[in-house]
Design a protein around this motif. Structure first.
Motif, short mmCIF file in Angstrom:
data_model
loop_
_atom_site.label_atom_id
_atom_site.label_comp_id
_atom_site.label_asym_id
_atom_site.label_seq_id
_atom_site.Cartn_x
_atom_site.Cartn_y
_atom_site.Cartn_z
N THR A 144 -41.72 -39.19 53.01
CA THR A 144 -42.63 -38.97 54.13
C THR A 144 -42.35 -39.97 55.24
OG1 THR A 144 -44.30 -38.31 52.52
CG2 THR A 144 -45.07 -38.73 54.76
N VAL A 145 -42.09 -41.22 54.86
CA VAL A 145 -41.81 -42.30 55.79
C VAL A 145 -40.57 -43.04 55.30
CG1 VAL A 145 -42.66 -44.45 56.82
CG2 VAL A 145 -44.26 -42.58 56.35
N ASN A 196 -40.33 -40.07 60.24
CA ASN A 196 -40.81 -39.13 59.23
C ASN A 196 -39.61 -38.54 58.47
OD1 ASN A 196 -39.71 -37.12 60.88
ND2 ASN A 196 -41.67 -36.20 61.40
N GLY A 197 -39.86 -37.59 57.59
CA GLY A 197 -38.81 -37.00 56.77
C GLY A 197 -37.71 -36.30 57.54
N THR A 198 -37.98 -35.87 58.77
CA THR A 198 -36.97 -35.21 59.58
C THR A 198 -36.33 -36.15 60.60
OG1 THR A 198 -38.59 -34.39 61.17
CG2 THR A 198 -38.06 -32.95 59.32
N LEU A 226 -41.98 -42.62 64.36
CA LEU A 226 -43.43 -42.65 64.15
C LEU A 226 -44.05 -43.70 65.05
CD1 LEU A 226 -43.44 -42.28 60.27
CD2 LEU A 226 -44.12 -40.56 61.97
N LEU A 282 -49.05 -37.45 61.54
CA LEU A 282 -48.28 -37.33 60.30
C LEU A 282 -49.28 -37.12 59.18
CD1 LEU A 282 -45.56 -37.50 58.79
CD2 LEU A 282 -46.01 -39.96 58.53
N SER A 311 -49.99 -35.92 55.02
CA SER A 311 -49.47 -35.72 53.67
C SER A 311 -50.53 -36.21 52.68
CB SER A 311 -48.18 -36.50 53.45
OG SER A 311 -47.76 -36.41 52.10
N PRO A 367 -48.06 -39.29 50.32
CA PRO A 367 -46.90 -39.81 51.05
C PRO A 367 -45.97 -40.62 50.16
CG PRO A 367 -48.85 -41.10 51.55
CD PRO A 367 -49.29 -39.95 50.71
N GLN A 389 -54.27 -37.78 56.88
CA GLN A 389 -53.35 -38.44 57.80
C GLN A 389 -52.79 -39.71 57.17
OE1 GLN A 389 -54.72 -38.88 61.82
NE2 GLN A 389 -52.80 -39.80 62.48
N TYR A 418 -48.19 -41.06 64.07
CA TYR A 418 -47.99 -39.87 64.88
C TYR A 418 -46.52 -39.74 65.25
CZ TYR A 418 -52.98 -40.67 65.62
OH TYR A 418 -54.32 -40.90 65.43
N THR A 419 -46.09 -38.52 65.59
CA THR A 419 -44.80 -38.31 66.22
C THR A 419 -45.07 -38.03 67.70
OG1 THR A 419 -44.84 -35.95 65.65
CG2 THR A 419 -43.68 -37.43 64.12
#
Length: 181
Positions: A46-47, A64-66, A70, A94, A96, A99, A118, A127-128
Motif C-alpha cells: 500500500t505504501v 502508493n502501490g502504483t 503520497l 489513500l 485500505s 495497509p 483512510q 492523499y495522492t
C-alpha cells in the motif's frame, strides 16, 4: 494468488478507545515474501518508498502501490480528514482496510473517516494528487499539501506521537497555487 499478511498491532485497546475508537494502528509487514519477487512485493504494498525530485532536490518519498507520490494535508488532525468535495477530487485519499508497507520503519494506521478506511503515516492522513504521475511530484506545497517522507514528524495526538522514528518538519506553507479551492 493472495498472500497472507501478518499485522503486528502496536496500539493498546485502551489507547484506541481514548482516541475515539476510529483508529487501528499497525506496523505492517508481509509474510511469505520469499514466494514473491521483489518487484511483486513492492507493487503489492500500500505504501513504499522511492527516490524522487522534490523542489529540485532528490529525496526519499512515500508512494502508493502504483508509484503515485503520497501527501499529507496540514489542516487535518490525527482522527479527521478535512479534505472533502472538490478538494478530495484533486487530492484523492489513500484507503485500505489492511495497509502494507515496504521500505518504511514508521507506523501505518487506518482511520475510519468520511473516506472510509483512510491510511495514515505517523498520524498524517495520506492523499495522492490528481496532477501527478508515477515518479512525478508536482503537488509539493500546493494549498497546504506536502509530500510525505519516511522522516515525517508524528502528528500531535496520534498513536505514534512517541515514536522513535527520525522526525522531519513540515515546510513553510507557500502562498497561492491557482487552484482556487
Amino acid at each position: 494468488m493472495r498472500h497472507p499478511r501478518i499485522i503486528i498491532a502496536s496500539l493498546s485497546l485502551a489507547a484506541a478507545a481514548a482516541l475515539g475508537g476510529g483508529i487501528t494502528a499497525a506496523t505492517a509487514t508481509t509474510s511469505h515474501a520469499s514466494s514473491m519477487s521483489p518487484a511483486a512485493r513492492s507493487a503489492a504494498a500500500t505504501v513504499r518508498t522511492v527516490q524522487a525530485t522534490v523542489a529540485g532536490k532528490t529525496e526519499t518519498v512515500l508512494v502508493n502501490g502504483t508509484g503515485l507520490p503520497l501527501y499529507y494535508y496540514l489542516n487535518d488532525t490525527a482522527t479527521k480528514s478535512t479534505v472533502t468535495g472538490g478538494l478530495a477530487s484533486l487530492w484523492p485519499p489513500l484507503t485500505s482496510a489492511s495497509p502494507t508497507a515496504i521500505g518504511i520503519t514508521g507506523q501505518l494506521a487506518v482511520v475510519k473517516d468520511v473516506h472510509g478506511d483512510q491510511v495514515a503515516y505517523h498520524g498524517h492522513l495520506l492523499y495522492t494528487f490528481a496532477d501527478d504521475h508515477a515518479g512525478q511530484v508536482t503537488g509539493q506545497g500546493v494549498e497546504d499539501f506536502f509530500v510525505a517522507t519516511p522522516g515525517l514528524t508524528p502528528i500531535s495526538g496520534s498513536s505514534t506521537a512517541g515514536s522513535s522514528t527520525t522526525a522531519g518538519t513540515a515546510p513553510a506553507a507557500p502562498t497561492g497555487s491557482g487552484y482556487g479551492y
